[in-house]
Design an enzyme around this catalytic site. Structure first.
Site, PDB file in Angstrom:
ATOM      1  N   CYS A 319       0.826  -1.202   0.000  1.00 42.87           N
ATOM      2  CA  CYS A 319       0.000   0.000   0.000  1.00 42.87           C
ATOM      3  C   CYS A 319       0.863   1.254   0.000  1.00 42.87           C
ATOM      4  O   CYS A 319       0.346   2.372   0.084  1.00 42.87           O
ATOM      5  CB  CYS A 319      -0.945   0.002   1.204  1.00 42.87           C
ATOM      6  SG  CYS A 319      -0.109  -0.028   2.803  1.00 42.87           S
ATOM      7  N   GLU A 353      -2.074   1.069  -4.614  1.00 44.45           N
ATOM      8  CA  GLU A 353      -1.616  -0.263  -4.236  1.00 44.45           C
ATOM      9  C   GLU A 353      -0.797  -0.813  -5.398  1.00 44.45           C
ATOM     10  O   GLU A 353      -1.079  -0.528  -6.564  1.00 44.45           O
ATOM     11  CB  GLU A 353      -2.806  -1.192  -3.976  1.00 44.45           C
ATOM     12  CG  GLU A 353      -3.717  -0.758  -2.858  1.00 44.45           C
ATOM     13  CD  GLU A 353      -3.392  -1.403  -1.521  1.00 44.45           C
ATOM     14  OE1 GLU A 353      -2.818  -2.512  -1.516  1.00 44.45           O
ATOM     15  OE2 GLU A 353      -3.721  -0.793  -0.490  1.00 44.45           O
TER      16      GLU A 353
END
Length: 364
Positions: A319, A353
């Site tokens: 992330c 992401e």
């Protein structure tokens, strides 16, 4: 959550993210990334709003980062799911009309699913008692939602504290219990892309998978079909409980789930110390060929980096591409990047992401 909503800028913003990821991965000779874009609107399944009162009348409010004094009053949120948008004003009007529901209400949180289930949490600056239950139940029935009341030290659940999300991956449906207040991927459609990419990158295997940071089993469930056995680890108790429930409702029987931090997994697998939580689990019976990691924003700690370098393949979902790049400086001493991907979970923000598959240099 960003208040900037510029669909006409989406393609340019996505291209900026692609170029940023490519620049971060360029030192590691990464191939061209697979790019999975988001819907331009109604993609976010979770949202929370503070209430702003003017002349005693509540409004949904959002704020620019760092500024809590200049509210942006809204009635709809285009990035939120259609279900959230459909519920926002009827819910607020009902709370305005009923003093029991509306008194000292300061925040409203929505959790929805791709199939349209909804759970709403009403947060108060006052204790809640039995008098709240009847009007809350009537409102929940009227709107067709689950409703929870919260105040300091209190959580009043009328029926259930979760919704059930259904995701389709490689032609199979997976059901996930998503608990109020627990972590879930906010962009359901892009999450399906992430799971499908991870499944494809994993391929078919006759050995075992070690998974760190498994959360509620988001990746665990589909990945279990590609390995003989899976050892999945997670530290947060609420996530472990959700993962156990999700394994059960999907009838997944080849996953062993243990509550351990990543550094404890290292200690257990290297025989540094025994753990009571591992009683009855024969770690020597696993034959790990692949390790899957989905760490927090800080990335992998040094001990975990050393651990994962010992496996033939590393599947890494991140992330935070900056800490991914930092980790790759170490990981590419023993492995090379053979696949990478960008998943646009958070349109109209700088967040993204990403995923990489690494294979050991010795075996490639």
């Amino acid at each position: 959550m960003s208040t900037a909503f510029q669909p006409e800028q989406y393609d340019a913003q996505l291209n900026e993210k692609r170029e940023r990821l490519k620049a971060l991965l360029a030192p590691f000779s990464a191939p061209e990334p697979d790019v999975f874009e988001s819907a331009r609107e109604h993609f976010r399944l979770r949202a929370e709003f503070r209430l702003w009162y003017e002349a005693g009348v509540p409004y949904y409010a959002m704020f620019e980062q760092g500024d809590k004094r200049s509210p942006i009053l809204i009635e709809q949120l285009p990035i939120a799911s259609r279900r959230i948008n459909a519920l926002m004003m009827p819910l607020l009007e009902a709370c305005k009309a009923d003093p029991v529901l509306g008194r000292k209400l300061f925040q409203i949180e929505f959790l929805t699913t791709l199939s349209g289930q909804a759970l709403i949490t009403l947060c108060y600056h006052r204790p809640l008692d039995d008098s709240w239950d009847a009007p809350a139940k009537a409102l929940a029935e009227q709107l067709g939602v689950q409703l929870i009341g919260r105040s300091r030290g209190q959580k009043r659940v009328l029926q259930s504290d979760h919704v059930t999300e259904t995701l389709e991956v490689a032609g199979r449906q997976w059901h996930y219990q998503q608990i109020e207040g627990g972590f879930t991927q906010p962009n359901g459609e892009v999450n399906q892309h992430m799971l499908s990419w991870a499944l494809d990158a994993a391929g078919e295997n006759d050995d075992d998978l070690l998974e760190l940071y498994c959360g509620n089993g988001n990746f665990t469930l589909p990945l279990s079909t590609r390995f003989r056995r899976v050892l999945a680890t997670e530290l947060a108790k609420s996530s472990v409980r959700a993962a156990q429930e999700n394994l059960q409702i999907n009838a997944v029987e080849n996953v062993t789930l243990v509550r351990l931090a990543s550094e404890e997994v290292t200690q257990a697998l290297t025989g540094v110390r025994p753990f009571r939580r591992l009683q009855g689990i024969d770690l020597s019976g696993f034959k790990f060929g692949t390790v899957f990691v989905d760490p927090p924003r800080a990335g992998l700690d040094p001990a975990t980096l050393e651990l994962v370098k010992g496996y033939r393949r590393i599947l890494y979902i991140s992330c935070n591409p900056e800490t991914l790049a930092e980790n790759l400086q170490e990981l590419t001493k023993t492995h090379r990047v053979v696949r990478c991907a960008l998943f646009d979970q958070f349109p109209y923000t700088h967040h993204m992401e990403s995923g990489v598959l690494l294979e050991s240099i010795q075996t490639t």
